[in-house]
Design an enzyme around this catalytic site. Structure first.
Site, PDB file in Angstrom:
ATOM      1  N   ARG A 112       0.855  -1.029   0.079  1.00 46.10           N
ATOM      2  CA  ARG A 112       0.086   0.108  -0.019  1.00 46.10           C
ATOM      3  C   ARG A 112       0.940   1.103   0.162  1.00 46.10           C
ATOM      4  NH1 ARG A 112      -5.405   1.585   3.566  1.00 46.10           N
ATOM      5  NH2 ARG A 112      -6.162  -0.001   1.860  1.00 46.10           N
ATOM      6  N   HIS A 139      -7.295   0.867  -6.344  1.00 43.98           N
ATOM      7  CA  HIS A 139      -7.454  -0.138  -5.374  1.00 43.98           C
ATOM      8  C   HIS A 139      -8.106  -1.626  -5.764  1.00 43.98           C
ATOM      9  CE1 HIS A 139      -7.688  -1.307  -1.259  1.00 43.98           C
ATOM     10  NE2 HIS A 139      -8.885  -0.376  -0.831  1.00 43.98           N
ATOM     11  N   GLN A 142     -10.159  -3.837  -3.440  1.00 41.46           N
ATOM     12  CA  GLN A 142     -11.463  -3.531  -2.735  1.00 41.46           C
ATOM     13  C   GLN A 142     -12.550  -3.677  -3.680  1.00 41.46           C
ATOM     14  OE1 GLN A 142     -12.158  -1.828   0.098  1.00 41.46           O
ATOM     15  NE2 GLN A 142     -14.194  -2.275  -0.644  1.00 41.46           N
ATOM     16  N   ASP A 227     -16.862   7.398  -2.014  1.00 39.10           N
ATOM     17  CA  ASP A 227     -15.766   7.345  -1.214  1.00 39.10           C
ATOM     18  C   ASP A 227     -15.537   8.580  -0.440  1.00 39.10           C
ATOM     19  OD1 ASP A 227     -13.247   6.528  -0.234  1.00 39.10           O
ATOM     20  OD2 ASP A 227     -12.198   6.391  -2.154  1.00 39.10           O
ATOM     21  N   CYS A 267     -16.058   1.768   0.339  1.00 40.56           N
ATOM     22  CA  CYS A 267     -15.196   0.981   0.781  1.00 40.56           C
ATOM     23  C   CYS A 267     -14.866   1.171   2.069  1.00 40.56           C
ATOM     24  CB  CYS A 267     -13.742   1.217  -0.237  1.00 40.56           C
ATOM     25  SG  CYS A 267     -13.290   3.065   0.037  1.00 40.56           S
ATOM     26  N   ARG A 295     -13.772  -8.377   1.906  1.00 40.93           N
ATOM     27  CA  ARG A 295     -12.485  -8.181   1.629  1.00 40.93           C
ATOM     28  C   ARG A 295     -11.656  -9.496   1.754  1.00 40.93           C
ATOM     29  NH1 ARG A 295     -10.131  -3.168   1.386  1.00 40.93           N
ATOM     30  NH2 ARG A 295      -8.293  -4.246   0.814  1.00 40.93           N
TER      31      ARG A 295
END
Ligand code: CP
Ligand code: NVA
Length: 310
Positions: A112, A139, A142, A227, A267, A295
């Protein structure tokens, strides 16, 4: 005497959804659902016994860290949490050298970080799969969870329409790629100046379109997603973004304009009262807790694909 040449098979990476081969996106979703059922039934399944995942975090995380670590333990392996602060990466050891060294010890590396190029450099010098655990650009993990959740609740997403409300950010880019890989249409309601990357959007052709007004864009949509207004690394822009995104909250008006059976996803982490109203995220159309749980299952399907012994 000639020296034997030992060539490694080409290493597979998961830097974006576009790295999956034809057929794999839905295979992963089906497998994630199977693994979830088996986990919920209490069945022990350890295909990655003794395998180790290195996890490099240059940004904060709750879900990504806990799901990858738990997934590896449930699979019979283990995971190592590495932050730039406590490794030589934080003291300037070249990415190339770090990738060479780590990939001689572990079986996969999740990263990340900020720039997608960091991931690409790492991948170029790694003997083991590199997994994108979020960059400023994408991402993809996700999205595996989001697609699993959508499929579980409403069946195949082929031909359906999703609405992205808010910033044209890493999640938005991954939704654009998901529209390509899972065959759905995507509307993007973002304020001018916060559009997704033009090349990422153009590559999706006419299946993705920008419609500025979120209420108008919601008409006929099967899924509404949003988001945070300011992503990690953009904390200083919070005030400017609060102004720019003031008309981009997913609230009852937006959800009521969508199909009556439309789902809401995020998310997480969420900011109630900013990008989403409490009424929507805590309401009956929200599936954010299933999405968060998935996830774990979706990434286990990914880990099995990438890290299983040959
Ligand atoms: N959605 C997500 O990636 O959450 P974390 O930042 O907590 O990992
Ligand atoms: N766009 C957000 C997603 C967090 C999971 C960020 O990059 O901070």
């Amino acid at each position: 005497m000639t020296k034997a040449v030992i060539s490694n098979p080409p290493t597979r990476h998961f830097l974006s959804l576009l790295d999956l081969r034809a057929g794999e996106p839905m295979q992963l979703i089906h497998r994630a659902i199977e693994l979830k059922d088996r986990q919920h039934a209490g069945e022990r399944y350890e295909p990655l016994k003794n395998r180790v995942l290195g996890m490099i975090f240059d940004k904060a995380s709750t879900r990504t860290r806990v799901s990858f670590e738990t997934g590896m333990i449930q699979f019979g392996g283990g995971a190592i949490f590495l932050s730039a602060r406590d490794t030589q990466l934080g003291r300037g050891e070249p990415l190339e050298d770090s990738a060479r060294v780590m990939s001689r010890m572990v079986d996969g590396i999740m990263i990340r970080t900020f720039d997608q190029a960091t991931l690409e450099t790492f991948a170029m010098h790694s003997r083991v799969p590199i997994i994108n655990g979020l960059t400023d650009q994408f991402h993809p993990c996700q999205l595996l969870a989001d697609m699993q959740t959508w499929y579980e609740h409403r069946g195949h997403m082929r031909g359906k329409t999703a609405l992205w409300v808010g910033d044209g950010n890493n999640m938005c880019h991954s939704y654009i790629n998901a529209a390509r890989r899972f065959d759905f249409r995507l509307r993007i309601a973002c304020p001018a100046g916060y559009d997704p990357d033009a090349a990422v959007l153009a590559a999706a052709g006419d299946r993705c379109e920008i419609i500025r007004d979120p209420v108008a864009a919601a008409a006929g949509c099967d899924l509404v997603v949003t988001d945070v207004w300011a992503s990690m690394g953009q904390e200083e822009e919070q005030n400017a973004r609060e102004k720019a995104f003031a008309d981009y909250q997913v609230d009852r008006r937006v959800m009521d304009a969508a199909r009556p059976d439309a789902l809401f996803m995020h998310c997480l982490p969420a900011h109630r009262g900013e990008e989403v109203s409490a009424e929507v995220i805590d309401g009956p159309r929200s599936v954010v807790w299933d999405e968060a749980e998935n996830r774990l299952h979706a990434q286990k399907a990914l880990l099995e694909l990438l890290l299983s012994p040959a």
